[in-house]
Design a protein around this motif. Structure first.
Motif: not given
Length: 301
Positions: A65-90
């Protein structure tokens, strides 16, 4: 009579165009609904074993299990890009893992289909075969290719989901521990639900070579749930992306130049006994196009 037929054809055409635009709007809403902050449960279990090797050992059941942020990187009419960023506690505070990325493109005809052993085949599909469909491209942590496939989003009975079957490399959780198969035939289902979304998987573990038919070794079930939580919980990942997004834009741009060659692709696993992502995580030496571009070129055969 001729005028009546022409009028009916025009009405049907306008109706179809309107429906397609309305459907596309729902598709885009479903894709972008995967953005945000999520508590994620990762679950994998090998379900069936087809190996004829009496010493075969199934993969262990995995729960994480984990905590994850999904960032909207690009958004046009025909294309969408999303970056997943995992948050690991230390003990020293949150550590951010630049996780996988998913890009979506509407009515795309050009795909890189994974073959085996770090090779992808460039494929061009007929225009009618992808009408109304979205290609999902999934990328590794270093933005190198992983897998991609095309299918239609379905919105019915209050459900929105997309499902496709496509070949892929071994998952990261088994890449260094398994050598009895070299292709994962992935059936991926992304379903939007009230509290987030579900990544449902049914995967075949396949041994593939250039000289024989595919050999099915085993099958596994994957069931990953993304439960939406307040965006504030993912602030460390948001801060990381603010600080590092320009560098990763350079990495994506270089890979795009590689993909735009529109020919079969073969990648080296290591250069000087070191994998690509370990180079790219070195922000002191790899943060400009002058250093990033030749590095990626060194991994492309």
């Amino acid at each position: 009579m001729k005028n009546l037929v022409l009028s009916l054809v025009l009405i049907i055409s306008l109706f179809s165009e309107g429906y397609a635009q309305s459907k596309k709007k729902l598709d885009r809403q479903a894709i972008k609904a995967m953005c945000g902050c999520y508590e994620v449960n990762f679950n994998f279990a090998e379900t069936f074993n087809y190996s004829k090797d009496s010493t075969y050992v199934p993969s262990a059941v995995k729960h994480d299990r984990g905590l994850e942020w999904v960032e909207l990187v690009a958004d046009t009419d025909n294309a969408i890009s999303m970056q997943h960023l995992l948050i690991v506690p230390t003990p020293k505070g949150p550590y951010i893992v630049k996780h996988w990325r998913q890009d979506w493109e509407y009515q795309n005809r050009h795909l890189y289909v994974y073959n085996h052993d770090n090779k992808w085949d460039f494929v061009t599909l007929p225009k009618k075969a992808v009408k109304g469909q979205w290609t999902q491209r999934v990328f590794q942590v270093d933005d190198s290719p992983r897998y991609e496939g095309t299918a239609s989003w379905v919105h019915v009975d209050g459900k929105s989901y997309w499902e496709n079957t496509t070949p892929a490399p071994l998952p990261r959780r088994e890449y260094t521990t398994r050598s009895d198969y070299n292709v994962t035939m992935r059936t991926n289902r992304h379903e939007i639900v009230e509290n987030g979304w579900i990544h449902d998987q049914d995967n075949d573990k396949i041994l593939r070579s250039d000289t024989s038919e595919d050999l099915l070794i085993a099958q596994e079930k994957g069931y990953n749930t993304y439960v939406k939580v307040p965006d504030e919980k993912c602030k460390p990942a948001q801060d990381y992306w603010t600080e590092n997004h320009e560098k990763w834009a350079l990495v994506r741009a270089k890979w795009d130049a590689v993909f735009d060659r529109n020919k079969n692709l073969s990648l080296k696993e290591k250069v000087d006994n070191k994998v690509l992502f370990k180079y790219l995580l070195d922000n002191d030496n790899f943060k400009t196009s002058e250093t990033i571009n030749p590095l990626i070129d060194a991994f492309v055969n």
